[in-house]
Scaffold this motif. Structure first.
Motif, PDB file in Angstrom:
ATOM      1  N   GLU A   1       0.816  -1.194   0.000  1.00  0.00           N
ATOM      2  CA  GLU A   1       0.000   0.000   0.000  1.00  0.00           C
ATOM      3  C   GLU A   1       0.860   1.258   0.000  1.00  0.00           C
ATOM      4  O   GLU A   1       1.899   1.315   0.659  1.00  0.00           O
ATOM      5  CB  GLU A   1      -0.913   0.009   1.233  1.00  0.00           C
ATOM      6  CG  GLU A   1      -1.918  -1.132   1.273  1.00  0.00           C
ATOM      7  CD  GLU A   1      -2.772  -1.069   2.525  1.00  0.00           C
ATOM      8  OE1 GLU A   1      -2.508  -0.181   3.370  1.00  0.00           O
ATOM      9  OE2 GLU A   1      -3.687  -1.894   2.663  1.00  0.00           O
ATOM     10  N   ASN A   2       0.386   2.259  -0.732  1.00  0.00           N
ATOM     11  CA  ASN A   2       1.033   3.567  -0.676  1.00  0.00           C
ATOM     12  C   ASN A   2       0.655   4.250   0.638  1.00  0.00           C
ATOM     13  O   ASN A   2      -0.435   4.044   1.178  1.00  0.00           O
ATOM     14  CB  ASN A   2       0.590   4.439  -1.848  1.00  0.00           C
ATOM     15  CG  ASN A   2       1.006   3.850  -3.190  1.00  0.00           C
ATOM     16  OD1 ASN A   2       2.038   3.182  -3.282  1.00  0.00           O
ATOM     17  ND2 ASN A   2       0.217   4.094  -4.220  1.00  0.00           N
TER      18      ASN A   2
ATOM     19  N   SER B   1      -0.943   3.127   8.704  1.00  0.00           N
ATOM     20  CA  SER B   1      -0.545   2.087   7.756  1.00  0.00           C
ATOM     21  C   SER B   1       0.216   1.003   8.504  1.00  0.00           C
ATOM     22  O   SER B   1       1.021   1.283   9.392  1.00  0.00           O
ATOM     23  CB  SER B   1       0.335   2.667   6.644  1.00  0.00           C
ATOM     24  OG  SER B   1       0.768   1.649   5.770  1.00  0.00           O
TER      25      SER B   1
END
Length: 303
Positions: free
Chosen positions: A194-195, A218
């Protein structure tokens, strides 16, 4: 009277004979010289020596002064030639550097990520000394299609945005002058995983780093040397423009938010040629394409 004349002639002849005898005597080969000859020779030698010393000294001084003058003139000519050579070397280096920048900009314009119709090339005209790290002035304005809030970049990456646009010039606010009121939506771009999204909202002069504030949780940790690009989520800047690479991860003063220190991809201290990106053009193209697709879909449903 005749007697006296004969007497004078006789004395003259006797004297002439004696003189010839003395000359002949002095000219013959002999080891020893007479006292008179020795006295005359010594006197003449000392006179020559006394005269020779100041004459020789004066001659050497004049010669040295002339040599020094010639050396000075040659040194001045060599200094001038060396200065001209250094100037030529500097000019060549500047031309090579400018050529590299233009080639890099041309390659960027010909790439798939940026279409030439979306880009406006410009040259930095000046940089305000009192705001050295905050803004520059470029030679393109509203007459050339430049408007406020357009993204400005070099071939290496983003440098800032257009703050104000005049008719023929514009002021560019650099990333180093951004704050909580002038921010860029950015993300850590990853090929896998994931960015991580956040905001570029400041500059740390101690580390010469941009401050990337992470705004979402994140599970994946940010690592050094990861690429940071514009996310396009703010609706102002296009996505995918390089900003820099992560140097270090720190926390804010309250320890609640992670901040990544990002090294700018572009050299903020040395900016000459820039590219202004007009997102409106690409948005119009996307809107036109979407409208065309909608029309085609509507026609298919009607049939």
């Amino acid at each position: 009277m005749r007697f006296f004349r004969n007497k004078r002639l006789f004395i003259f002849l006797i004297g002439f004979i004696i003189l010839v005898a003395l000359i002949g005597y002095s000219l013959r080969d002999r080891i020893n010289v007479t006292f008179a000859e020795e006295l005359i020779n010594d006197t003449v030698g000392w006179i020559q020596y006394v005269i020779h010393i100041p004459v020789n000294f004066t001659t050497e001084v004049i010669t040295n002064v002339q040599d020094f003058r010639n050396t000075y003139e040659e040194n001045q000519v060599l200094k001038e030639q060396l200065s001209q050579y250094k100037g030529l070397v500097y000019d060549v280096q500047e031309v090579e550097k400018e050529n590299e920048e233009l080639r890099a900009a041309l390659d960027l314009l010909e790439s798939d990520s940026i279409r030439s119709s979306e880009a406006i090339q410009a040259i930095v005209m000046s940089r305000s000394p009192e705001r050295w790290l905050e803004q520059v002035t470029i030679n393109k304005g509203e007459k050339h299609g430049v408007h406020a809030n357009m993204l400005v970049m070099t071939a290496e990456g983003m440098i800032g945005k257009v703050q104000t646009a005049n008719d023929f010039t514009s002021t560019v606010k650099l990333l180093t002058g951004f704050d909580q009121f002038n921010r860029v939506s950015a993300m850590v771009s990853r090929d896998e995983g994931e960015n991580v999204f956040g905001m570029i909202e400041g500059f740390d002069p101690e580390t010469d780093s941009l401050m990337f504030r992470i705004i979402e949780d994140s599970d994946q940790e940010i690592e050094e040397d990861e690429l940071v690009v514009s996310s396009g989520m703010g609706g102002v800047f296009p996505a995918g423009v390089t900003i820099g690479t992560v140097k270090e991860i720190v926390s804010d003063q309250y320890g609640l938010t992670q901040i990544a220190l990002v090294e700018p991809a572009a050299d903020i201290y040395d900016i000459n040629h820039v590219i202004v990106l007009d997102r409106k053009i690409s948005e119009k193209a996307e809107t036109s394409g979407k409208e065309a697709a909608d029309d085609a879909e509507a026609e298919g449903e009607a049939e």
